[in-house]
Design an enzyme around this catalytic site. Structure first.
Site: not given
Ligand code: UDP
Length: 309
Positions: A143, A36
């Protein structure tokens, strides 16, 4: 005014969600800025109803909230494979923390799961009842299995403690606030074309994906959060229009004046051959389906990258 925690709120999807929800709510944005960016939430930092906590979702957090959206996990295959143990921990320990917080606050919690739970799917299109085909010791499994385990924890917290849960299985999404170095297909091709660099197609480009524009996806997430309490089962969110990677490159090249040429590279390990959501459940329970065409979405995304490059 609801008090909403957005974990991963400075990321691609998280910051777009902040932008929408800040209009009528108090937002607490939690992010460790691993993928981010502060830049994504800069417009909100001086707002009274927005606060930012720079912290990893793995660390316990204690705040009073009504709703939690969990988007805290790196989602680009190239990026999440760089630190696979951290990737797996973000999903599993992260959602465990947030589920404890939700249960204590009697808050609703939405987990952003993924089409990756279907692995390299043998069922096409993928419905939510399909159990998937995941290589659980492969390079993508940090993931895929992290997100699968998070769904398990969500469902068990609901069964054992009655925690109010929502699970969105998100298919490929693109648009504003994707990072230049994100590494996923749409951002790579647009950035390469804008910089007159080769367009890197992995494999032959015959593999397919179905791409959803970010604004549509965010609307789907909010509708899922606002849905009735009985909706605790996973729901696919994505655009069911399927395109090959070669077609994707051709569309992007047709929209940018560039000297770039297509260059074929090796296909990464366990790269799914095809992917397309069945969105019957989203249409039925959320009255949601994507509205923005692929062409329009690509044009908006090109305009965004032109601004930031
Ligand atoms: N891909 C590609 N070139 C790139 C990036 C990705 O050909 O520069 C391919 C990748 O091999 C996959 C598809 O595009 O088949 C989508 O990849 P992405 O990383 O965007 O997400 P995935 O759907 O694999 O999670």
């Amino acid at each position: 005014m609801k008090k909403i925690l957005i974990a991963g709120g400075a990321g691609f999807l998280g910051s777009n969600l902040c932008k929408k929800l800040i209009q009528d709510n108090e937002i607490i944005c939690l992010d460790n800025l691993s993928s981010g960016k502060l830049e994504n939430i800069k417009p909100f930092l001086d707002k009274k109803n927005f606060s930012f906590i720079n912290q990893d979702v793995i660390q316990p957090i204690d705040v009073k909230i009504d709703e939690i959206y969990n988007l805290a996990c790196i989602a680009s295959p190239i990026q999440y494979q760089k630190n696979p143990i951290q990737t797996l921990k973000s999903s599993v320990f992260g959602i465990n923390n947030l589920l404890e917080l939700a249960t204590k606050n009697k808050a609703k919690i939405l987990q952003t799961s993924t089409s990756e739970v279907y692995g390299n799917p043998l069922e096409h299109p993928q419905t939510e009842t399909y159990f998937g085909n995941v290589n659980f010791i492969g390079k993508r499994s940090c993931y895929d299995e992290g997100k699968r385990c998070a769904e398990t924890l969500m469902t068990d917290f609901n069964r054992i403690y009655g925690t109010k849960i929502k699970i969105a299985r998100i298919f490929n999404t693109y648009g504003e606030n994707m990072a230049i170095d994100d590494g996923r297909v749409i951002s790579n091709f647009i950035v390469q074309a804008l910089k007159n660099k080769d367009i890197t197609i992995y494999g032959t480009g015959s593999q397919t994906r179905s791409y959803c524009y970010v604004e549509d996806l965010i609307e789907g997430l909010i509708k899922l959060m606002d849905s009735s309490d009985e909706i605790t089962f996973p729901i696919n969110l994505g655009n069911s229009e399927e395109h090959s990677i070669l077609e994707t490159a051709e569309l992007i090249l047709s929209k940018i004046n560039t000297k770039s040429k297509i260059s074929f590279k090796d296909l990464p390990e366990d790269d799914p051959i095809k992917r397309k959501p069945d969105i019957t459940l989203a249409k039925k329970h959320l009255n949601w389906e994507p509205k923005i065409s692929f062409e329009k979405g690509i044009e908006k995304t090109i305009a965004y990258f032109k601004e930031i490059i």
